[in-house]
Design an enzyme around this catalytic site. Structure first.
Site, PDB file in Angstrom:
ATOM      1  N   GLY A  62       0.850  -1.187   0.000  1.00 51.47           N
ATOM      2  CA  GLY A  62       0.000   0.000   0.000  1.00 51.47           C
ATOM      3  C   GLY A  62       0.881   1.230   0.000  1.00 51.47           C
ATOM      4  O   GLY A  62       2.071   1.157   0.296  1.00 51.47           O
ATOM      5  N   HIS A  63       0.292   2.363  -0.332  1.00 48.43           N
ATOM      6  CA  HIS A  63       1.046   3.610  -0.363  1.00 48.43           C
ATOM      7  C   HIS A  63       1.492   4.025   1.034  1.00 48.43           C
ATOM      8  O   HIS A  63       0.935   3.580   2.040  1.00 48.43           O
ATOM      9  CB  HIS A  63       0.193   4.743  -0.951  1.00 48.43           C
ATOM     10  CG  HIS A  63       0.137   4.716  -2.439  1.00 48.43           C
ATOM     11  ND1 HIS A  63       1.246   4.893  -3.227  1.00 48.43           N
ATOM     12  CD2 HIS A  63      -0.899   4.523  -3.285  1.00 48.43           C
ATOM     13  CE1 HIS A  63       0.910   4.811  -4.496  1.00 48.43           C
ATOM     14  NE2 HIS A  63      -0.394   4.573  -4.560  1.00 48.43           N
ATOM     15  N   THR A  64       2.476   4.923   1.083  1.00 54.35           N
ATOM     16  CA  THR A  64       2.849   5.569   2.347  1.00 54.35           C
ATOM     17  C   THR A  64       1.600   6.218   2.939  1.00 54.35           C
ATOM     18  O   THR A  64       0.858   6.918   2.240  1.00 54.35           O
ATOM     19  CB  THR A  64       3.930   6.647   2.095  1.00 54.35           C
ATOM     20  OG1 THR A  64       5.071   6.019   1.518  1.00 54.35           O
ATOM     21  CG2 THR A  64       4.315   7.335   3.399  1.00 54.35           C
ATOM     22  N   GLY A  65       1.341   5.938   4.217  1.00 51.41           N
ATOM     23  CA  GLY A  65       0.154   6.481   4.861  1.00 51.41           C
ATOM     24  C   GLY A  65      -1.065   5.576   4.777  1.00 51.41           C
ATOM     25  O   GLY A  65      -2.140   5.912   5.287  1.00 51.41           O
ATOM     26  N   SER A  66      -0.887   4.382   4.180  1.00 50.47           N
ATOM     27  CA  SER A  66      -2.034   3.470   4.048  1.00 50.47           C
ATOM     28  C   SER A  66      -2.316   2.695   5.322  1.00 50.47           C
ATOM     29  O   SER A  66      -3.370   2.071   5.464  1.00 50.47           O
ATOM     30  CB  SER A  66      -1.792   2.484   2.891  1.00 50.47           C
ATOM     31  OG  SER A  66      -0.661   1.679   3.146  1.00 50.47           O
ATOM     32  N   GLY A  67      -1.356   2.695   6.272  1.00 53.48           N
ATOM     33  CA  GLY A  67      -1.578   2.008   7.544  1.00 53.48           C
ATOM     34  C   GLY A  67      -0.700   0.785   7.750  1.00 53.48           C
ATOM     35  O   GLY A  67      -0.829   0.091   8.759  1.00 53.48           O
ATOM     36  N   LYS A  68       0.202   0.519   6.814  1.00 53.42           N
ATOM     37  CA  LYS A  68       1.025  -0.695   6.898  1.00 53.42           C
ATOM     38  C   LYS A  68       1.880  -0.722   8.163  1.00 53.42           C
ATOM     39  O   LYS A  68       1.863  -1.704   8.917  1.00 53.42           O
ATOM     40  CB  LYS A  68       1.950  -0.802   5.669  1.00 53.42           C
ATOM     41  CG  LYS A  68       1.243  -0.757   4.333  1.00 53.42           C
ATOM     42  CD  LYS A  68       2.193  -0.945   3.168  1.00 53.42           C
ATOM     43  CE  LYS A  68       3.345   0.036   3.132  1.00 53.42           C
ATOM     44  NZ  LYS A  68       2.935   1.434   2.969  1.00 53.42           N
ATOM     45  N   SER A  69       2.639   0.341   8.390  1.00 53.86           N
ATOM     46  CA  SER A  69       3.528   0.366   9.567  1.00 53.86           C
ATOM     47  C   SER A  69       2.734   0.361  10.864  1.00 53.86           C
ATOM     48  O   SER A  69       3.167  -0.223  11.866  1.00 53.86           O
ATOM     49  CB  SER A  69       4.447   1.592   9.515  1.00 53.86           C
ATOM     50  OG  SER A  69       5.366   1.475   8.440  1.00 53.86           O
ATOM     51  N   GLU A  94       9.730  -2.884   5.613  1.00 46.23           N
ATOM     52  CA  GLU A  94      10.647  -2.444   4.551  1.00 46.23           C
ATOM     53  C   GLU A  94      12.107  -2.674   4.950  1.00 46.23           C
ATOM     54  O   GLU A  94      12.902  -1.739   5.027  1.00 46.23           O
ATOM     55  CB  GLU A  94      10.380  -0.981   4.200  1.00 46.23           C
ATOM     56  CG  GLU A  94       8.978  -0.769   3.631  1.00 46.23           C
ATOM     57  CD  GLU A  94       8.816   0.568   2.943  1.00 46.23           C
ATOM     58  OE1 GLU A  94       9.639   0.889   2.078  1.00 46.23           O
ATOM     59  OE2 GLU A  94       7.867   1.276   3.291  1.00 46.23           O
TER      60      GLU A  94
END
Length: 281
Positions: free
Chosen positions: A40-47, A172
């Site tokens: 998902g994009h940066t800011g999508s909630g992955k981290s 990442e």
């Protein structure tokens, strides 16, 4: 060791003027023994999800169940969470920033000692994990900050492995590495997975998802929008291109050929699959 998120939402700085919703009602399961990629994009909630998996963050609402042994909610206390952090190891995007001790060996041995392992046993574990990540014994007594960037990252990963987790969460982990260093680390994670370790990976590299993962979760603006095997997810080329996530390079090539009339039964996601499909045609 499986992990299930049930109706999990997360809000940063809740109750302040800076409040921001990061996750919306996420329900998904990371199967025990799987290699699951989150994209998902940066800011999508992955981290944010990665930090919920070992209790670094707690859900604002909903529950994270870990192996039917731990339940993380907004009410969970630190003393309940500490044993979980031994089972679920989190490798940050630049894990070398977590290194602090004066020698490589001491730094890697710190984690086990923090959980009550004797100094002698902790050092034995540290040596084993340093060898596992491919570091020469000549480096064990060196100051970590005298090492190269790639070596430093291996030290940080060895420090997580020294806790002997059952789940390894990788946010990442190859960011900033050259292609050779990235390939070596991804090969290491593959080997670890083959020993039975559950791997959870955040990456922007779709080829790595295709080559290594067996499950994919796609996030957009804090919501889970697609889930399945890499093979199934990467058939959704138009959807993923629309979300500007892309697909593996070979899948994009095959998609172009299919539009020109080549009769692929299904779009290949690896070079090996492409060769097999073309040979069949």
């Amino acid at each position: 060791m499986g992990i299930t998120l049930t109706n999990v939402s997360y809000t940063y700085q809740a109750g302040t003027p800076f409040e921001g919703r990061a996750l919306f009602d996420i329900t998904t399961t990371i199967e025990s023994g799987s290699y699951t990629a989150f994209i998902g994009h940066t800011g999508s909630g992955k981290s944010t999800i990665m930090q919920l998996l070992n209790g670094l963050n707690l859900p604002t609402s909903g529950t994270v169940f870990v192996d039917d042994q731990f339940e993380l909610t907004s009410e969970s206390k630190n003393k309940e969470i500490k044993p979980l952090r031994k089972k679920v190891g989190l490798v940050f995007q630049f894990p070398e920033s977590q290194i602090f001790d004066e020698t490589v060996l001491k730094d890697v041995a710190f984690g086990p000692q923090n959980f009550g392992v004797s100094s002698e046993e902790a050092q034995a574990i540290a040596k084993e994990k340093l060898r596992l990540v491919g570091l020469d014994e000549a480096l064990f007594e060196k100051n970590p900050f005298d090492l190269s960037g790639g070596q430093l990252r291996r030290v940080a990963i060895a420090g997580i492995l020294a806790m002997e987790p059952e789940v390894l969460v990788l946010d990442e982990p190859t960011a900033g590495l050259d292609p050779k260093g990235r390939k070596e680390l991804m090969s290491l994670f593959k080997q670890l997975h083959e020993t039975g370790l559950t791997i959870v990976l955040v990456t922007h590299l779709m080829d790595d998802v295709a080559d290594y993962a067996d499950a994919v979760r796609v996030l957009e603006k804090g919501q889970l929008v697609l889930a399945g095997s890499p093979k199934d997810v990467f058939q959704q080329v138009d959807f993923l291109e629309e979300k500007q996530l892309g697909v593996p390079k070979i899948t994009k090539l095959a998609y172009g050929l299919k539009q020109k009339g080549y009769p692929f039964e299904s779009l290949p996601i690896t070079i090996e699959e492409f060769v097999k499909e073309v040979g069949r045609g």
